[in-house]
Design an enzyme around this catalytic site. Structure first.
Site, PDB file in Angstrom:
ATOM      1  N   ASP A 137      57.246  42.052  39.173  1.00  0.00           N
ATOM      2  CA  ASP A 137      58.373  41.573  38.380  1.00  0.00           C
ATOM      3  C   ASP A 137      57.880  41.193  36.982  1.00  0.00           C
ATOM      4  O   ASP A 137      56.923  41.789  36.480  1.00  0.00           O
ATOM      5  CB  ASP A 137      59.027  40.386  39.101  1.00  0.00           C
ATOM      6  CG  ASP A 137      60.531  40.342  38.903  1.00  0.00           C
ATOM      7  OD1 ASP A 137      60.960  40.189  37.744  1.00  0.00           O
ATOM      8  OD2 ASP A 137      61.283  40.451  39.888  1.00  0.00           O
ATOM      9  N   HIS A 154      62.935  36.048  35.190  1.00  0.00           N
ATOM     10  CA  HIS A 154      63.408  36.853  36.322  1.00  0.00           C
ATOM     11  C   HIS A 154      62.436  36.805  37.496  1.00  0.00           C
ATOM     12  O   HIS A 154      62.826  36.602  38.656  1.00  0.00           O
ATOM     13  CB  HIS A 154      63.620  38.288  35.849  1.00  0.00           C
ATOM     14  CG  HIS A 154      64.300  39.186  36.831  1.00  0.00           C
ATOM     15  ND1 HIS A 154      63.614  39.925  37.769  1.00  0.00           N
ATOM     16  CD2 HIS A 154      65.608  39.479  37.017  1.00  0.00           C
ATOM     17  CE1 HIS A 154      64.467  40.636  38.487  1.00  0.00           C
ATOM     18  NE2 HIS A 154      65.686  40.382  38.050  1.00  0.00           N
ATOM     19  N   SER A 203      68.933  41.821  42.582  1.00  0.00           N
ATOM     20  CA  SER A 203      67.617  41.245  42.295  1.00  0.00           C
ATOM     21  C   SER A 203      67.428  39.918  43.020  1.00  0.00           C
ATOM     22  O   SER A 203      66.311  39.550  43.383  1.00  0.00           O
ATOM     23  CB  SER A 203      67.454  41.007  40.789  1.00  0.00           C
ATOM     24  OG  SER A 203      67.204  42.196  40.097  1.00  0.00           O
TER      25      SER A 203
END
Length: 774
Positions: free
Chosen positions: A142, A217, A552
């Protein structure tokens, strides 16, 4: 502290390939894939890569300068800067499986775990039976991690697992001591990105050239799956509670392969960097690998090595690592699901039984409950307007949200504005709010399609979403009085009844566009309004935490569940975990109500929305029977998909000869049956393995799709100490006389304690390969 306005679309949208135009004779990064490694010594493997490149380029010096990565742990291959002619020469070599140009990609809780039945207060559940996932390692590919986040504290966490071989790599504002017994690994991979973007200024970039997370994220996904306990967390007072991940004592390993590009205002992930991250994770000893990444439609076949995630995942699964991927955010359109390889667990996003109602009181005292994340002060009764031309002027007026900027400022100044939009993008909300604010307005009410999760405004400006029906009620009130007024109160948190569970609008849907007989997605999990840790650099961060939505977020929910199951069943295969999750999933919400799928219009959810259903951790811990798969089953799939013998041989590392005639893809031992082109009667086979009580008897229950006849033989399966695996056949025929859409049913094996359920999806195709646009 670095500050940057990061658009939320980055965490809501899965991978978009960035097209880069270059001269054909210019060197660019190519990935040279050699299949399964032929030697256990990684140094020997790397040396063979350098020798191959030296032979091509003529010198070791040139080879060293050209080499970007050597893939030497999970599989064999390398990334290097090559011209098109050099790449073609390598591709013609018998040792090379495939050569492909690098490409760039962008990216795809307090209530979640109680909603899924994993309450800390219950001493006899999966969470506590597994010591909360202790000794299991979850890897994340990620945007990195914010190591100081409270979600990664190691309070109460034991020694680092003995099978861990990785480490923490120092870099910009990241040192090895940022890791602890919870965050045990952190590496970053940027060589592929830099080789393709020589103008990228690492000094001026707002991203950190290290494993540290800039946009948040990666921090968010890691804390969802394996975050530690953090008490009393909320988002500006909303969604409050004690925060934790699904497996709060599991260990976390971060592999940063995605980088913020200032010029784009977006994140790019190089394929070569992603593959290197996967290669390293296999060496380091992760047990579960979570990727909230993917490709765009049209997809490459899983047997095409240009599907880098599928290729890397194949090798990871062959080594016993469970790979969990986001299914994509291109819903509710059909055939948009991503990461469809049968060895990957593909996850759809659903809502929780939680919402944020925001009271809107009209001047006639009618109260409407909209949805928002508004945490500012109550806006007392204020003038309410819908911009429209009453016929007294030639000025332009518009009540369309995207065109509010066309209205004279005086129309909106000092007022709350009602507007309507058919736009499905989240920006329809934020732009409408910005137009009203710029004109001096005090708030905005946005009427939109009730099936679309448009992200509410993220600041303290009153910005509330309602559907068209309620929007029309507000409009009729405005037109009924000379001085319409409205009051907007702060949002509240509502949990439980009457909030129903739905498959999120944005969640990508099946059927599988590349291999329609393979059901995707596999499973659904909460992925809407998920509160978790983030980077303080994120513009929407509140105290290092944020509410985000997307597949996600759903993928790490499943990764966390899998980590708990891995702790309970350490010897299960990756396919066994997928089977346990699919066959025990919820097909109704916690209140026994049907689960709907958002879209136009809302409908009862089916397997193309959420696979087997919503993940049910407690039931998955004791599935009774599993549909297991191993290397032989994946080879069966590769053969049935048309991959040639030599390519399969190099991929799996063993000499492989596909049978003639080829085995049907319908016989792949999946925990589902999907027949996309039924015309004549077909018979397929499945094998189940008993992982429950040794002496067990299961009887079949068939819930056939409409107009489809399903006959199972035998109807009873008997297991004992000598018989642990039993095969059965399923004969399927249709009564339909025309081409139909898919109809859905279920095949259930029950012993009164377990209901081992697989979805059955059948489409009749009397005229094959026919597209009907009517």
């Amino acid at each position: 502290m670095r500050n940057c306005r990061v658009l939320l679309v980055l965490v809501l949208s899965l991978v978009i390939v960035l097209n880069v135009v270059r001269a054909s004779d210019e060197s660019k990064v190519h990935i040279v894939y050699l299949g399964e490694k032929q030697h256990d010594d990684p140094e020997f493997v790397s040396e063979s890569h350098h020798q191959m490149l030296s032979s091509l380029l003529g010198s070791k010096v040139d080879a060293h300068e050209s080499m970007v990565y050597s893939y030497r742990h999970g599989f064999s291959g390398f990334a290097a800067k090559l011209t098109e002619s050099q790449a073609k020469k390598l591709a013609d070599s018998p040792e090379v499986v495939h050569v492909m140009a690098d490409s760039f990609y962008e990216l795809a809780t307090t209530r979640t775990w109680d909603y899924l039945g994993l309450s800390v207060a219950n001493p006899n559940n999966l969470l506590n039976d597994t010591n909360m996932g202790d000794q299991v390692i979850i890897g994340f590919i990620d945007t990195g991690v914010w190591p100081e986040s409270e979600s990664f504290n190691d309070n109460g966490v034991g020694p680092i697992p003995s099978h861990w071989k990785g480490g923490c790599e120092s870099g910009e504002k990241f040192i090895s001591t940022n890791c602890n017994r919870k965050l045990i690994g952190a590496k970053y991979f940027i060589n592929g990105f830099l080789a393709e973007n020589e103008g990228f200024n690492t000094t001026e970039s707002r991203d950190y050239i290290s494993a540290r997370d800039f946009i948040g994220h990666g921090t968010h996904t890691a804390s969802i799956a394996g975050g530690s306990f953090v008490p009393n967390i909320s988002y500006k007072g909303l969604a409050g509670g004690n925060l934790r991940g699904g497996a709060p004592r599991a260990r976390i390993a971060i592999y940063k392969a995605c980088w913020y590009v200032d010029q784009l205002g977006a994140v790019a992930c190089s394929s070569s960097d992603i593959l290197k991250a996967m290669d390293e994770s296999m060496h380091d000893g992760v047990d579960v690998l979570s990727l909230s990444l993917g490709a765009q439609i049209p997809l490459y076949p899983e047997t095409d090595l240009r599907d880098r995630i599928a290729t890397g995942a194949f090798h990871a699964v062959a080594k016993g690592i469970i790979v969990v991927c986001a299914g994509g955010n291109s819903g509710p359109a059909a055939q948009t699901v991503l990461n469809t390889a049968p060895w990957i667990i593909t996850v759809a996003a659903t809502t929780l039984d939680r919402s944020f109602p925001t009271p809107i009181t009209l001047g006639n005292r009618k109260v409407i409950l909209g949805q928002a994340l508004y945490t500012g002060q109550e806006l007392g009764f204020t003038s309410l307007v819908y911009p429209e031309n009453a016929g007294f002027t030639n000025e332009t007026f518009s009540g369309v949200c995207e065109r509010l900027n066309l209205n004279p400022n005086r129309t909106m100044a000092g007022k709350v504005v009602l507007c309507f939009t058919t736009n499905t993008l989240f920006t329809a909300v934020s732009r409408a709010a910005s137009y009203v604010k710029a004109a001096g307005g005090l708030g905005v009410i946005i009427a939109r399609n009730p099936g679309y999760n448009l992200t509410p405004c993220r600041d303290d400006f009153p910005c509330v979403a309602i559907d068209y029906e309620l929007g029309t009620d507000v409009l009729l009130y405005i037109r009924s009085t000379r001085s319409p007024v409205v009051k907007i109160q702060p949002s509240r948190t509502l949990v439980g009844q009457p909030v129903g569970t739905k498959v999120a609008t944005f969640s990508s849907r099946g059927p599988n566009s590349i291999s329609p007989a393979i059901l995707k997605p596999d499973i659904g999990a909460p992925g809407v309004s998920i509160l978790a840790a983030t980077s303080p650099d994120s513009n929407s961060s509140v105290g290092g935490f944020d509410i985000l939505a997307g597949t996600s977020m759903a993928a790490p929910v499943v990764a966390g569940v899998v980590a708990l199951l891995k702790a309970l069943h350490p010897n299960w295969s990756p396919a066994a975990f997928r089977s346990a999750i699919v066959t025990t999933a919820w097909r109704t919400d916690p209140f026994g109500e049907q689960i709907f799928a958002e879209g136009s219009s809302r409908k009862v959810a089916d397997p193309f929305d959420y696979g087997g259903g919503i993940v049910n951790p407690e039931k998955a811990a004791d599935p009774g029977l599993i549909y297991d798969m191993g290397p032989r089953d994946y080879i069966l799939y590769l053969c049935s998909a048309g991959y040639n013998d030599s390519s399969i041989t190099q991929l799996v590392g063993n000499v492989t000869v596909c049978s003639t005639p080829k085995t049907s893809v319908l016989d792949v031992n999946l925990p589902s049956i999907t027949i996309p082109d039924l015309k004549d009667e077909v018979t397929l086979t499945r094998t189940v393995t008993n992982v429950g009580t040794v002496d067990s008897v299961y009887k079949v229950v068939v819930e056939p799709p409409l107009g489809i006849q399903v006959v199972v033989a035998p109807e009873t399966l008997v297991f004992n100490s000598k018989t642990k695996n039993v095969s059965f056949t399923v004969r399927v025929s249709t009564t339909h006389k025309i081409n139909t859409g898919f109809y859905f049913g279920n095949l259930i094996w029950t012993d009164s304690m377990h209901n081992v359920t697989i979805p059955v999806s059948v489409r009749t195709q009397i005229l094959q390969n026919y597209y009907d646009e009517n």
